[in-house]
Design a protein around this motif. Structure first.
Motif, PDB file in Angstrom:
ATOM      1  N   LYS A  57      -5.280   9.264  -0.275  1.00 44.55           N
ATOM      2  CA  LYS A  57      -5.896   8.128  -0.968  1.00 44.55           C
ATOM      3  C   LYS A  57      -4.856   7.011  -1.145  1.00 44.55           C
ATOM      4  O   LYS A  57      -3.741   7.250  -1.564  1.00 44.55           O
ATOM      5  CB  LYS A  57      -6.410   8.579  -2.332  1.00 44.55           C
ATOM      6  CG  LYS A  57      -7.085   7.488  -3.120  1.00 44.55           C
ATOM      7  CD  LYS A  57      -7.566   8.025  -4.466  1.00 44.55           C
ATOM      8  CE  LYS A  57      -8.172   6.912  -5.288  1.00 44.55           C
ATOM      9  NZ  LYS A  57      -8.569   7.400  -6.629  1.00 44.55           N
ATOM     10  N   SER A  58      -5.258   5.788  -0.804  1.00 39.77           N
ATOM     11  CA  SER A  58      -4.317   4.674  -0.914  1.00 39.77           C
ATOM     12  C   SER A  58      -4.379   4.034  -2.300  1.00 39.77           C
ATOM     13  O   SER A  58      -5.406   4.113  -2.990  1.00 39.77           O
ATOM     14  CB  SER A  58      -4.574   3.626   0.159  1.00 39.77           C
ATOM     15  OG  SER A  58      -5.779   2.957  -0.093  1.00 39.77           O
ATOM     16  N   HIS A  88      -2.226   0.655  -4.743  1.00 41.47           N
ATOM     17  CA  HIS A  88      -1.230  -0.396  -4.899  1.00 41.47           C
ATOM     18  C   HIS A  88      -0.799  -0.354  -6.359  1.00 41.47           C
ATOM     19  O   HIS A  88      -1.473   0.256  -7.185  1.00 41.47           O
ATOM     20  CB  HIS A  88      -1.828  -1.765  -4.586  1.00 41.47           C
ATOM     21  CG  HIS A  88      -2.360  -1.873  -3.203  1.00 41.47           C
ATOM     22  ND1 HIS A  88      -3.612  -1.404  -2.853  1.00 41.47           N
ATOM     23  CD2 HIS A  88      -1.826  -2.387  -2.076  1.00 41.47           C
ATOM     24  CE1 HIS A  88      -3.808  -1.626  -1.568  1.00 41.47           C
ATOM     25  NE2 HIS A  88      -2.750  -2.219  -1.061  1.00 41.47           N
ATOM     26  N   SER A 142       4.395   9.987  -4.892  1.00 42.43           N
ATOM     27  CA  SER A 142       4.082   9.131  -3.743  1.00 42.43           C
ATOM     28  C   SER A 142       5.003   7.926  -3.652  1.00 42.43           C
ATOM     29  O   SER A 142       5.420   7.537  -2.561  1.00 42.43           O
ATOM     30  CB  SER A 142       2.629   8.673  -3.821  1.00 42.43           C
ATOM     31  OG  SER A 142       1.781   9.772  -3.719  1.00 42.43           O
ATOM     32  N   ASP A 200       8.262   7.807  -0.749  1.00 41.97           N
ATOM     33  CA  ASP A 200       8.003   6.821   0.291  1.00 41.97           C
ATOM     34  C   ASP A 200       9.334   6.331   0.864  1.00 41.97           C
ATOM     35  O   ASP A 200      10.285   6.057   0.127  1.00 41.97           O
ATOM     36  CB  ASP A 200       7.215   5.646  -0.296  1.00 41.97           C
ATOM     37  CG  ASP A 200       6.726   4.701   0.776  1.00 41.97           C
ATOM     38  OD1 ASP A 200       7.541   3.865   1.229  1.00 41.97           O
ATOM     39  OD2 ASP A 200       5.546   4.784   1.140  1.00 41.97           O
ATOM     40  N   GLU A 228       0.828  -1.194   0.000  1.00 45.16           N
ATOM     41  CA  GLU A 228       0.000   0.000   0.000  1.00 45.16           C
ATOM     42  C   GLU A 228       0.871   1.256   0.000  1.00 45.16           C
ATOM     43  O   GLU A 228       1.846   1.347   0.744  1.00 45.16           O
ATOM     44  CB  GLU A 228      -0.914   0.020   1.223  1.00 45.16           C
ATOM     45  CG  GLU A 228      -1.833   1.214   1.244  1.00 45.16           C
ATOM     46  CD  GLU A 228      -2.744   1.226   2.447  1.00 45.16           C
ATOM     47  OE1 GLU A 228      -3.949   1.420   2.246  1.00 45.16           O
ATOM     48  OE2 GLU A 228      -2.244   1.047   3.573  1.00 45.16           O
ATOM     49  N   LEU A 286       0.417   5.769  -0.323  1.00 42.14           N
ATOM     50  CA  LEU A 286      -0.560   6.839  -0.126  1.00 42.14           C
ATOM     51  C   LEU A 286      -0.218   8.028  -1.004  1.00 42.14           C
ATOM     52  O   LEU A 286       0.929   8.489  -1.020  1.00 42.14           O
ATOM     53  CB  LEU A 286      -0.577   7.297   1.328  1.00 42.14           C
ATOM     54  CG  LEU A 286      -1.075   6.293   2.355  1.00 42.14           C
ATOM     55  CD1 LEU A 286      -0.921   6.860   3.761  1.00 42.14           C
ATOM     56  CD2 LEU A 286      -2.526   5.931   2.090  1.00 42.14           C
TER      57      LEU A 286
END
Length: 91
Positions: free
Chosen positions: A28-29, A31, A79, A83, A21, A23
């Motif tokens: 909003k998540s 994959h 995103s 990360d 996952e 974000l």
């Protein structure tokens, strides 16, 4: 770190974190799957070629998606690259 080595390291981390996952900045998540040299997020009908990631890395570090607006799916690229699992301590 040489750009080619940095890119390979980051791409390997992207592949290793496939289906985890992530974000978006708005919370909003999503994959993604990696198929060949393409990242396929599950929440948008957009593919992100490996070449777009390479372009983004040349612009890093970045504080927002603004600098990435000329790339495909800038919010997703941001995103993923910002990360900790992907860029952890690289910039």
């Amino acid at each position: 770190m040489e750009n080619i080595m940095l890119f390979d390291l980051i791409w390997n981390r992207i592949v290793e974190n496939e289906e985890n996952e992530f974000l978006l900045k708005q919370g909003k998540s999503f994959h993604y799957k990696v198929t060949g040299n393409v990242i396929k997020p599950d929440t948008v009908n957009r593919n992100i070629p490996r070449s777009e990631i390479e372009k983004a890395i040349r612009l890093a570090p970045f504080n927002s998606t603004t600098i990435l607006q000329d790339l495909q799916a800038p919010s997703y690229i941001y995103s993923i690259l910002m990360d900790e699992r992907i860029c952890g301590r690289l910039w």
